[in-house]
Design an enzyme around this catalytic site. Sequence first.
Site, PDB file in Angstrom:
ATOM      1  N   ARG A 203       0.851  -1.190   0.000  1.00  0.00           N
ATOM      2  CA  ARG A 203       0.000   0.000   0.000  1.00  0.00           C
ATOM      3  C   ARG A 203       0.883   1.235   0.000  1.00  0.00           C
ATOM      4  O   ARG A 203       1.961   1.219   0.610  1.00  0.00           O
ATOM      5  CB  ARG A 203      -0.879   0.035   1.255  1.00  0.00           C
ATOM      6  CG  ARG A 203      -1.850  -1.110   1.322  1.00  0.00           C
ATOM      7  CD  ARG A 203      -2.587  -1.120   2.622  1.00  0.00           C
ATOM      8  NE  ARG A 203      -3.361  -2.360   2.730  1.00  0.00           N
ATOM      9  CZ  ARG A 203      -4.164  -2.655   3.738  1.00  0.00           C
ATOM     10  NH1 ARG A 203      -4.309  -1.804   4.737  1.00  0.00           N
ATOM     11  NH2 ARG A 203      -4.815  -3.800   3.750  1.00  0.00           N
ATOM     12  N   GLN A 217      -0.192 -10.292   5.456  1.00  0.00           N
ATOM     13  CA  GLN A 217      -1.526 -10.625   5.949  1.00  0.00           C
ATOM     14  C   GLN A 217      -1.755 -12.130   5.912  1.00  0.00           C
ATOM     15  O   GLN A 217      -1.084 -12.850   5.182  1.00  0.00           O
ATOM     16  CB  GLN A 217      -2.616  -9.975   5.068  1.00  0.00           C
ATOM     17  CG  GLN A 217      -2.762  -8.484   5.259  1.00  0.00           C
ATOM     18  CD  GLN A 217      -4.050  -7.956   4.625  1.00  0.00           C
ATOM     19  OE1 GLN A 217      -4.583  -8.551   3.691  1.00  0.00           O
ATOM     20  NE2 GLN A 217      -4.533  -6.839   5.146  1.00  0.00           N
ATOM     21  N   ALA A 316     -15.031 -14.355   6.973  1.00  0.00           N
ATOM     22  CA  ALA A 316     -13.698 -14.114   6.422  1.00  0.00           C
ATOM     23  C   ALA A 316     -12.967 -13.179   7.373  1.00  0.00           C
ATOM     24  O   ALA A 316     -13.594 -12.432   8.129  1.00  0.00           O
ATOM     25  CB  ALA A 316     -13.792 -13.490   5.036  1.00  0.00           C
TER      26      ALA A 316
HETATM   27  N1  PHE Z   1      -8.913  -7.152   3.438  1.00  0.00           N
HETATM   28  C1  PHE Z   1      -9.199  -6.316   4.596  1.00  0.00           C
HETATM   29  C2  PHE Z   1      -8.043  -5.318   4.752  1.00  0.00           C
HETATM   30  O1  PHE Z   1      -6.986  -5.524   4.223  1.00  0.00           O
HETATM   31  C3  PHE Z   1      -9.315  -7.145   5.843  1.00  0.00           C
HETATM   32  C4  PHE Z   1     -10.507  -8.050   5.830  1.00  0.00           C
HETATM   33  C5  PHE Z   1     -10.397  -9.364   5.382  1.00  0.00           C
HETATM   34  C6  PHE Z   1     -11.718  -7.631   6.283  1.00  0.00           C
HETATM   35  C7  PHE Z   1     -11.474 -10.212   5.374  1.00  0.00           C
HETATM   36  C8  PHE Z   1     -12.810  -8.457   6.296  1.00  0.00           C
HETATM   37  C9  PHE Z   1     -12.706  -9.748   5.846  1.00  0.00           C
HETATM   38  O2  PHE Z   1      -8.174  -4.302   5.395  1.00  0.00           O
END
Ligand code: PHE
Length: 348
Positions: A203, A217, A316
């Site tokens: 990012r 992540q 998720a």
């Molecule tokens: N992808 C989101 C983020 O990077 C995190 C997330 C993953 C939120 C799965 C909800 C479900 O901020």
Amino acid sequence: MTDFAALQEEALAELSQAAEDAALEAWRIRWLGRQDGRASSLLRGVKDQPADARASYGAAANALKRALDDALAARQDAIAKAALDALATTAALDVTLPGRPQPLGRLHPVTQTMRDCVRAFAEMGFRVAEGPEVEYAAYNFDAMRIPEDHPARDMWDTIWVDTLIDGEREMLLRTHTSPNQARVMERTAEPPVRVIVPGKCYRQEATDATHEWMLTQIEGLAVDEGVRMSDLKGTLYEFARKLFGQDRKIIFHHSYFPFVEPGVEMAIDCFICRGAGADCRTCHGTGWIEILGAGMVHPEIIENAGWDSSRYTGFAFGVGVERVALLRWGIDDIRHFYQNDLRFLGQF
Ligand code: PHE
């Protein structure tokens, strides 16, 4: 009658003249060689002795052989030791000094934390999958219900790849691991799904103590009949306890992500100020540090996988691994992780 004493004297006199490996070996072959060595031949001669002399002959021949074996070993030791002594006194080399330790590598603290997180989820039945770091915008955004011009794209300040694939498909460095929700569902015929996808994301951040432009992540996805919000909370609570111990506090806040409904953020109590510091750099005075986003998979995403969203539901989550590492070791700045300073990295 063979004069064993004289033979022994002759052999030892010769041995005392031998000063290097080659000479020692020649002596060994001459006296102790299995085929033609003189001592060995004498031993074989036992059978030619008159019956009443055999026993004493055999004993004497054996004693000679043993004496020569011992003498050879002693001579080899003495020569090796003399060589070392000579080295120690002549060369500017102190062979009694201990060697320099080889610096041993170790796993990066984020890698260690990643593995511990993966293990925690694996113990709860999650399988591990992988996805690409250079990703299509179609997966990173569109499949996650973030269409172009949707303000939610601003949540992730994106590093785009210049080239268009096939002249039209936009690519980027994935801003989160969530596109793998769609990728995993796409290659799964039918639920149940219970999978985690670890990996790096990118990012364009204004970096500070808790934000870096590269982050790690772990995406999690569980879809099946009857999956509920309580399953999400139970799974993530168990994860927090496995990593931080029974007494660490967690809190869920409502949050918004286009691909879940409802959405939450899970935070852990700030280890730096314990909630007392109004100007704490790490928790910004809130007392909590957010470590993951989560929620119930949006029904539209389940339908997009070709599954019946009235039958299947899912949850998720996306864990920020650096955040977890900060918390477990009490590190005050995320930027330490990627500055490659061995004084920092060597502590884990
Ligand atoms: N992808 C989101 C983020 O990077 C995190 C997330 C993953 C939120 C799965 C909800 C479900 O901020």
